[in-house]
Structure formats: structure tokens, C-alpha cells
Enzyme design. Structure first.
Site, PDB file in Angstrom:
ATOM      1  N   ASN A  92      60.258 -18.082 -95.567  1.00 41.84           N
ATOM      2  CA  ASN A  92      59.894 -19.129 -94.604  1.00 41.84           C
ATOM      3  C   ASN A  92      61.016 -20.134 -94.374  1.00 41.84           C
ATOM      4  O   ASN A  92      61.138 -20.663 -93.266  1.00 41.84           O
ATOM      5  CB  ASN A  92      58.637 -19.852 -95.114  1.00 41.84           C
ATOM      6  CG  ASN A  92      58.385 -21.145 -94.369  1.00 41.84           C
ATOM      7  OD1 ASN A  92      57.862 -21.158 -93.260  1.00 41.84           O
ATOM      8  ND2 ASN A  92      58.780 -22.264 -94.986  1.00 41.84           N
ATOM      9  N   TYR A 156      69.650 -19.590 -82.581  1.00 45.23           N
ATOM     10  CA  TYR A 156      68.377 -19.594 -83.320  1.00 45.23           C
ATOM     11  C   TYR A 156      67.563 -18.366 -82.919  1.00 45.23           C
ATOM     12  O   TYR A 156      67.070 -17.624 -83.772  1.00 45.23           O
ATOM     13  CB  TYR A 156      67.603 -20.876 -83.017  1.00 45.23           C
ATOM     14  CG  TYR A 156      66.188 -20.864 -83.553  1.00 45.23           C
ATOM     15  CD1 TYR A 156      65.950 -20.962 -84.925  1.00 45.23           C
ATOM     16  CD2 TYR A 156      65.096 -20.740 -82.698  1.00 45.23           C
ATOM     17  CE1 TYR A 156      64.653 -20.940 -85.423  1.00 45.23           C
ATOM     18  CE2 TYR A 156      63.801 -20.721 -83.190  1.00 45.23           C
ATOM     19  CZ  TYR A 156      63.589 -20.824 -84.551  1.00 45.23           C
ATOM     20  OH  TYR A 156      62.307 -20.799 -85.037  1.00 45.23           O
ATOM     21  N   ALA A 158      68.542 -15.612 -81.691  1.00 44.43           N
ATOM     22  CA  ALA A 158      69.186 -14.376 -82.168  1.00 44.43           C
ATOM     23  C   ALA A 158      68.891 -14.148 -83.646  1.00 44.43           C
ATOM     24  O   ALA A 158      68.664 -13.007 -84.077  1.00 44.43           O
ATOM     25  CB  ALA A 158      70.692 -14.447 -81.926  1.00 44.43           C
ATOM     26  N   LYS A 160      66.211 -15.063 -85.206  1.00 48.41           N
ATOM     27  CA  LYS A 160      64.805 -14.650 -85.339  1.00 48.41           C
ATOM     28  C   LYS A 160      64.609 -13.229 -84.800  1.00 48.41           C
ATOM     29  O   LYS A 160      63.759 -12.487 -85.296  1.00 48.41           O
ATOM     30  CB  LYS A 160      63.892 -15.662 -84.647  1.00 48.41           C
ATOM     31  CG  LYS A 160      63.880 -17.037 -85.331  1.00 48.41           C
ATOM     32  CD  LYS A 160      63.490 -16.945 -86.804  1.00 48.41           C
ATOM     33  CE  LYS A 160      63.272 -18.301 -87.437  1.00 48.41           C
ATOM     34  NZ  LYS A 160      62.903 -18.216 -88.864  1.00 48.41           N
TER      35      LYS A 160
HETATM   36  N1  LIG Z   1      57.933 -25.674 -86.474  1.00 42.81           N
HETATM   37  C1  LIG Z   1      58.065 -24.831 -85.475  1.00 42.81           C
HETATM   38  O1  LIG Z   1      57.820 -25.182 -84.301  1.00 42.81           O
HETATM   39  C2  LIG Z   1      58.466 -23.399 -85.745  1.00 42.81           C
HETATM   40  C3  LIG Z   1      58.320 -22.484 -84.687  1.00 42.81           C
HETATM   41  C4  LIG Z   1      58.699 -21.160 -84.905  1.00 42.81           C
HETATM   42  C5  LIG Z   1      59.202 -20.749 -86.132  1.00 42.81           C
HETATM   43  N2  LIG Z   1      59.326 -21.669 -87.127  1.00 42.81           N
HETATM   44  C6  LIG Z   1      59.889 -21.177 -88.416  1.00 42.81           C
HETATM   45  O2  LIG Z   1      59.017 -21.502 -89.469  1.00 42.81           O
HETATM   46  C7  LIG Z   1      59.766 -21.700 -90.678  1.00 42.81           C
HETATM   47  C8  LIG Z   1      59.379 -23.034 -91.296  1.00 42.81           C
HETATM   48  O3  LIG Z   1      59.715 -24.059 -90.394  1.00 42.81           O
HETATM   49  P1  LIG Z   1      59.071 -25.528 -90.416  1.00 42.81           P
HETATM   50  O4  LIG Z   1      58.725 -25.862 -89.033  1.00 42.81           O
HETATM   51  O5  LIG Z   1      58.039 -25.644 -91.479  1.00 42.81           O
HETATM   52  O6  LIG Z   1      60.388 -26.373 -90.752  1.00 42.81           O
HETATM   53  P2  LIG Z   1      60.796 -27.431 -91.874  1.00 42.81           P
HETATM   54  O7  LIG Z   1      59.698 -28.418 -92.117  1.00 42.81           O
HETATM   55  O8  LIG Z   1      62.135 -27.925 -91.466  1.00 42.81           O
HETATM   56  O9  LIG Z   1      60.896 -26.522 -93.163  1.00 42.81           O
HETATM   57  C9  LIG Z   1      62.016 -25.799 -93.537  1.00 42.81           C
HETATM   58  C10 LIG Z   1      62.065 -25.800 -95.052  1.00 42.81           C
HETATM   59  O10 LIG Z   1      63.146 -24.980 -95.474  1.00 42.81           O
HETATM   60  C11 LIG Z   1      63.799 -25.619 -96.559  1.00 42.81           C
HETATM   61  N3  LIG Z   1      65.209 -25.223 -96.553  1.00 42.81           N
HETATM   62  C12 LIG Z   1      66.117 -25.456 -95.570  1.00 42.81           C
HETATM   63  N4  LIG Z   1      67.319 -24.984 -95.946  1.00 42.81           N
HETATM   64  C13 LIG Z   1      67.158 -24.460 -97.185  1.00 42.81           C
HETATM   65  C14 LIG Z   1      68.039 -23.844 -98.115  1.00 42.81           C
HETATM   66  N5  LIG Z   1      69.336 -23.663 -97.823  1.00 42.81           N
HETATM   67  N6  LIG Z   1      67.548 -23.444 -99.312  1.00 42.81           N
HETATM   68  C15 LIG Z   1      66.232 -23.623 -99.610  1.00 42.81           C
HETATM   69  N7  LIG Z   1      65.356 -24.198 -98.772  1.00 42.81           N
HETATM   70  C16 LIG Z   1      65.812 -24.597 -97.579  1.00 42.81           C
HETATM   71  C17 LIG Z   1      63.636 -27.116 -96.272  1.00 42.81           C
HETATM   72  O11 LIG Z   1      63.632 -27.887 -97.464  1.00 42.81           O
HETATM   73  P3  LIG Z   1      64.990 -28.553 -98.049  1.00 42.81           P
HETATM   74  O12 LIG Z   1      65.625 -29.293 -96.901  1.00 42.81           O
HETATM   75  O13 LIG Z   1      64.515 -29.433 -99.149  1.00 42.81           O
HETATM   76  O14 LIG Z   1      65.807 -27.415 -98.546  1.00 42.81           O
HETATM   77  C18 LIG Z   1      62.268 -27.179 -95.622  1.00 42.81           C
HETATM   78  O15 LIG Z   1      61.261 -27.447 -96.577  1.00 42.81           O
HETATM   79  C19 LIG Z   1      61.238 -21.587 -90.271  1.00 42.81           C
HETATM   80  O16 LIG Z   1      61.712 -20.300 -90.548  1.00 42.81           O
HETATM   81  C20 LIG Z   1      61.209 -21.839 -88.779  1.00 42.81           C
HETATM   82  O17 LIG Z   1      62.289 -21.240 -88.107  1.00 42.81           O
HETATM   83  C21 LIG Z   1      58.974 -22.976 -86.964  1.00 42.81           C
END
Ligand SMILES: NC(=O)c1ccc[n+]([C@@H]2O[C@H](COP(=O)([O-])OP(=O)(O)OC[C@H]3O[C@@H](n4cnc5c(N)ncnc54)[C@H](OP(=O)(O)O)[C@@H]3O)[C@@H](O)[C@H]2O)c1
Length: 255
Positions: A92, A156, A158, A160
Site C-alpha cells: 500500500n 504516477y 505509469a 500504477k
Molecule cells: N488517496 C487517494 O486518492 C488514492 C487514490 C488512488 C490510489 N491511492 C494509493 O493508495 C495507497 C495509499 O495512499 P494514501 O492515500 O493512503 O496515502 P498516504 O496517506 O500518503 O499514505 C502513504 C503511506 O506510505 C508511507 N510511506 C511513504 N513512503 C514510504 C517509504 N519509503 N517507506 C515506508 N513507508 C512509506 C507513508 O508513511 P511515512 O511517510 O511515515 O513513511 C504513508 O503512511 C498509495 O499506493 C496510493 O498511490 C491513493
């Protein structure tokens, strides 16, 4: 916060959830724990991970950068050392970037690939021997924009798209071994992801308002609504589904 997966479907299972300190990852960690699983929540920052752990006694955490050298193997070792098995890997942790072709810079491209593609690949590789033993599952987080164009976010999108092809290819590789690989592709979901990409709160609000207008159901998802589908794809009762990308976006991909 929690998804409505209240029966103890995952009792005795161990789930590794990356990015568990916030957003979709936190909701997924809580949903798995509430459904009986022991969870290892992974992220870089200790404080938000501890907040996640405080939400359920079956959530343990590990603060580590999954892009660091040797980190994927360390994540998997930690889960196995603590609980002796792994049933589910949820890839995730991810990031987005607003970057038009005219503004493309190498570091941003490299960072997106490292977090969204390389780290999930190495985590899956490290988890595989354990998933073989449990007939486990890998759930990758894609996005509507893994299969729809995203002007201003091509790299981004690409990464995904790569996640979706990894999902289908690994599913075929592993089908006969009983390891299932699926992806959940959320549409716009209310988290801090845009703030983590450097947008101001005002710009992020504008973006969500714009997306809400476009989404056929005119709703922005909550993290728990996405976690619900992650658990559905991990559920042993769904064992006939593999290689699928389940889009959860209020119909956005259809327009
Ligand atoms: N929100 C949306 O609209 C949306 C839509 C489509 C897809 N997604 C996908 O859903 C997933 C979760 O997104 P989210 O919206 O929940 O975003 P988020 O709140 O930014 O969560 C991302 C998490 O990843 C962790 N992270 C980032 N870099 C890291 C690293 N190098 N090592 C370990 N942990 C890391 C961050 O914590 P730390 O900073 O503490 O490491 C954070 O808790 C992602 O893959 C995103 O692309 C989200």
C-alpha cells in the site's frame, strides 16, 4: 475508521501492511486486526505508526523506509520472527507527484519508481516463500489512473500501470501454487496523499472538489471504504479470484 468486515475471517492469519501510519494503510491495518489478523504495519515515521497501533491490540509496527537497502527482506523477517507466518502482503505504501512533461525531473521519476514499483516487487519477492506455505495473497494498491490517462501525473499513472501488470503476471506465475495476487484501484480517496506530494491544503481541497464533481456518484471515498475491498480480495472465501484489478472509484473509470 474501520471497514465493515466484522466477522473473524482472518483469525490466525498474519498480514503485512505497508504505509500503515496513515490513510488507506491505517484503515486496512485496523480492518484486518478487527477481522482477527495479527498485523505488521510498516512506514517510515514512528509517531503515526504508534497511533495506528493504539487503534487495535493486534497491530504491531515497524518503522523503516521500504526503499532502503535490505528493507523489504527486513520487513518480512520481522513479521515471521514475531508471528511465525505471513498470509497477506498489502503493498500500500505509495506516493504521487504532480509533474507535467515540461517539468519532469529525474529524481522525482526515480523516487516514484522506487516506492511504487521496486519496493513492492522486493517485498513480494521476500514474502513469497511464506505465502507459498499459507496459500496466501498479495494485494497491490493501484489507482483509477493505473488504467486511465492522467495529464499532469503521467509518471504516477505509469507506476500504477506497472503495478497492474505485476499483479496480472504474478497471478499467472503463482496460480498453481495457490498464491493469489490481486489489486485494488481506488479513485480519489480522502487522505493526506496530496499533502505528502507537496500540495497545500487549499490546493488539495480544490482538487478533491474538482474530482467530486467528475465522479459519477459525486462522492470522495473514505479510507475504510477502500480497506473493505482490500479485505474482500484477501478473504479465503474469494479464493477463485486472482489477477484482478478491482476499481473502487464511484464509476470514475467509466467516463
Ligand atoms: N488517496 C487517494 O486518492 C488514492 C487514490 C488512488 C490510489 N491511492 C494509493 O493508495 C495507497 C495509499 O495512499 P494514501 O492515500 O493512503 O496515502 P498516504 O496517506 O500518503 O499514505 C502513504 C503511506 O506510505 C508511507 N510511506 C511513504 N513512503 C514510504 C517509504 N519509503 N517507506 C515506508 N513507508 C512509506 C507513508 O508513511 P511515512 O511517510 O511515515 O513513511 C504513508 O503512511 C498509495 O499506493 C496510493 O498511490 C491513493
Amino acid at each position: 475508521m474501520s471497514a465493515d468486515h466484522s466477522a473473524l475471517t482472518f483469525a490466525g492469519h498474519v498480514a503485512v501492511v505497508t504505509g500503515a501510519g496513515s490513510g488507506i494503510g491505517r484503515a486496512t491495518a485496523v480492518a484486518f486486526a478487527e477481522a482477527g489478523a495479527q498485523v505488521l504495519g510498516v512506514g517510515r515515521r514512528e509517531a503515526p505508526l504508534k497511533e495506528t497501533a493504539a487503534l487495535h491490540p493486534r497491530i504491531g509496527v515497524l518503522a523503516i523506509d521500504v526503499c532502503g537497502e535490505g528493507a523489504p527482506a527486513e520487513v518480512i523477517r520481522t513479521a515471521v520472527r514475531r508471528w511465525g507466518r505471513i498470509d497477506h502482503l498489502v503493498n500500500n505504501a505509495g506516493a504521487t507527484a504532480v509533474m507535467r512533461l515540461a517539468d519532469t525531473d529525474e529524481q522525482t521519476v526515480t523516487n516514484l519508481l522506487a516506492l511504487n514499483v521496486v519496493a513492492p516487487s522486493l517485498l513480494a519477492h521476500a514474502a513469497l516463500p511464506h505465502l507459498r506455505e499459507t496459500s496466501g495473497t498479495i494485494i497491490n494498491l493501484s489507482s483509477t489512473y493505473g488504467h486511465r490517462p492522467m495529464p499532469g501525473g503521467a509518471h504516477y499513472a505509469a507506476t500504477k500501470a506497472a503495478v497492474e501488470q505485476l499483479t496480472r503476471s504474478w497471478a499467472l506465475e503463482l496460480a498453481e501454487e495457490g498464491v493469489r495476487v490481486n489489486a485494488v484501484a481506488p479513485g480519489p480517496t480522502r487522505t493526506d496523499v496530496m499533502l505528502h506530494a507537496g500540495l497545500t491544503p487549499e490546493t488539495a481541497d480544490d482538487m478533491y472538489a474538482y474530482e467530486r464533481d467528475r465522479i459519477p456518484t459525486h462522492r470522495i471515498a473514505s479510507p475504510a471504504e477502500i480497506a473493505h475491498w482490500v479485505l474482500r480480495m484477501a478473504d479465503p472465501a474469494g479464493r477463485h479470484a486472482t489477477g484482478q484489478v478491482v476499481t473502487v472509484d464511484g464509476g470514475l473509470e467509466l467516463i
